[in-house]
Design a protein around this motif. Structure first.
Motif, PDB file in Angstrom:
ATOM      1  N   PRO A 148      -6.922   4.389  -6.861  1.00  0.00           N
ATOM      2  CA  PRO A 148      -5.461   4.434  -6.732  1.00  0.00           C
ATOM      3  C   PRO A 148      -4.764   3.958  -8.008  1.00  0.00           C
ATOM      4  O   PRO A 148      -5.263   3.085  -8.715  1.00  0.00           O
ATOM      5  CB  PRO A 148      -5.168   3.501  -5.569  1.00  0.00           C
ATOM      6  CG  PRO A 148      -6.365   2.650  -5.419  1.00  0.00           C
ATOM      7  CD  PRO A 148      -7.529   3.395  -5.994  1.00  0.00           C
ATOM      8  N   GLN A 177      -1.006   2.823  -3.063  1.00  0.00           N
ATOM      9  CA  GLN A 177      -2.215   3.496  -2.592  1.00  0.00           C
ATOM     10  C   GLN A 177      -2.023   4.998  -2.391  1.00  0.00           C
ATOM     11  O   GLN A 177      -2.891   5.670  -1.846  1.00  0.00           O
ATOM     12  CB  GLN A 177      -2.682   2.879  -1.271  1.00  0.00           C
ATOM     13  CG  GLN A 177      -3.136   1.445  -1.385  1.00  0.00           C
ATOM     14  CD  GLN A 177      -4.462   1.308  -2.099  1.00  0.00           C
ATOM     15  OE1 GLN A 177      -5.321   2.169  -2.018  1.00  0.00           O
ATOM     16  NE2 GLN A 177      -4.635   0.212  -2.822  1.00  0.00           N
ATOM     17  N   LYS A 210      -4.140   8.984  -6.368  1.00  0.00           N
ATOM     18  CA  LYS A 210      -5.502   8.632  -6.775  1.00  0.00           C
ATOM     19  C   LYS A 210      -5.922   9.523  -7.927  1.00  0.00           C
ATOM     20  O   LYS A 210      -5.582  10.706  -7.965  1.00  0.00           O
ATOM     21  CB  LYS A 210      -6.462   8.784  -5.603  1.00  0.00           C
ATOM     22  CG  LYS A 210      -6.084   7.833  -4.473  1.00  0.00           C
ATOM     23  CD  LYS A 210      -7.154   7.741  -3.442  1.00  0.00           C
ATOM     24  CE  LYS A 210      -6.669   7.007  -2.262  1.00  0.00           C
ATOM     25  NZ  LYS A 210      -6.864   5.812  -1.905  1.00  0.00           N
ATOM     26  N   ALA A 215       0.822  -1.221   0.000  1.00  0.00           N
ATOM     27  CA  ALA A 215       0.000   0.000   0.000  1.00  0.00           C
ATOM     28  C   ALA A 215       0.853   1.267   0.000  1.00  0.00           C
ATOM     29  O   ALA A 215       0.462   2.283  -0.572  1.00  0.00           O
ATOM     30  CB  ALA A 215      -0.949   0.012   1.195  1.00  0.00           C
TER      31      ALA A 215
END
Length: 142
Positions: free
Chosen positions: A107, A98, A101, A94
């Protein structure tokens, strides 16, 4: 770099590992192709009865760098032998996948031009004999 999102066709790259010694050599699973790419997902499907350690890397003119090494086990969210593993949904990865975005809140990972993502296994656990691991990368080229 694009200033607005233009969707392209479905997954644009896929690669497969075979159970051989060549698994130690990283294969390119996504390339920036001279203009760069926006990666929306990386998934692995395997029918291996072992729990191979899959190494995801980033390659550029500066060298090859490890992003993560994840053991494909039941603890990773699936049972060996019937696995589909999502790198973008994994807590370990992540920190890389992540952070950015798009305008829709999805993401993504920016893959610069002339860079690539690679994958291989470690020497400790291979994909079981007769099995394969297929890697699917979903995204779009800029």
């Amino acid at each position: 770099m694009a200033t607005s999102l233009t969707f392209t066709a479905a997954p644009f790259v896929s690669a497969s590992f075979l159970p051989s010694g060549s698994q130690l050599t990283p294969i390119h699973i996504a390339k920036g192709n001279g203009t760069g790419a926006r990666i929306y997902g990386i998934a692995i499907e395997t029918n291996s009865t072992t729990a191979p350690v899959m190494v995801l890397g980033y390659s550029s003119s500066l060298g090859l760098y490890r992003i993560s090494a994840l053991s494909v086990t039941a603890n990773s969210g699936f049972t060996a032998g019937t696995a589909i593993f999502d790198y973008f949904g994994n807590a370990v990865a992540a920190g890389v996948f992540q952070k950015q975005k798009d305008a829709n809140g999805v993401p993504y990972f920016n893959l610069p031009a002339n860079a690539s993502l690679t994958m291989n296994t470690t020497s400790s656990v291979f994909i079981s004999s007769g099995a394969t691991a297929s890697i699917f990368v979903m995204g779009e080229l800029y």
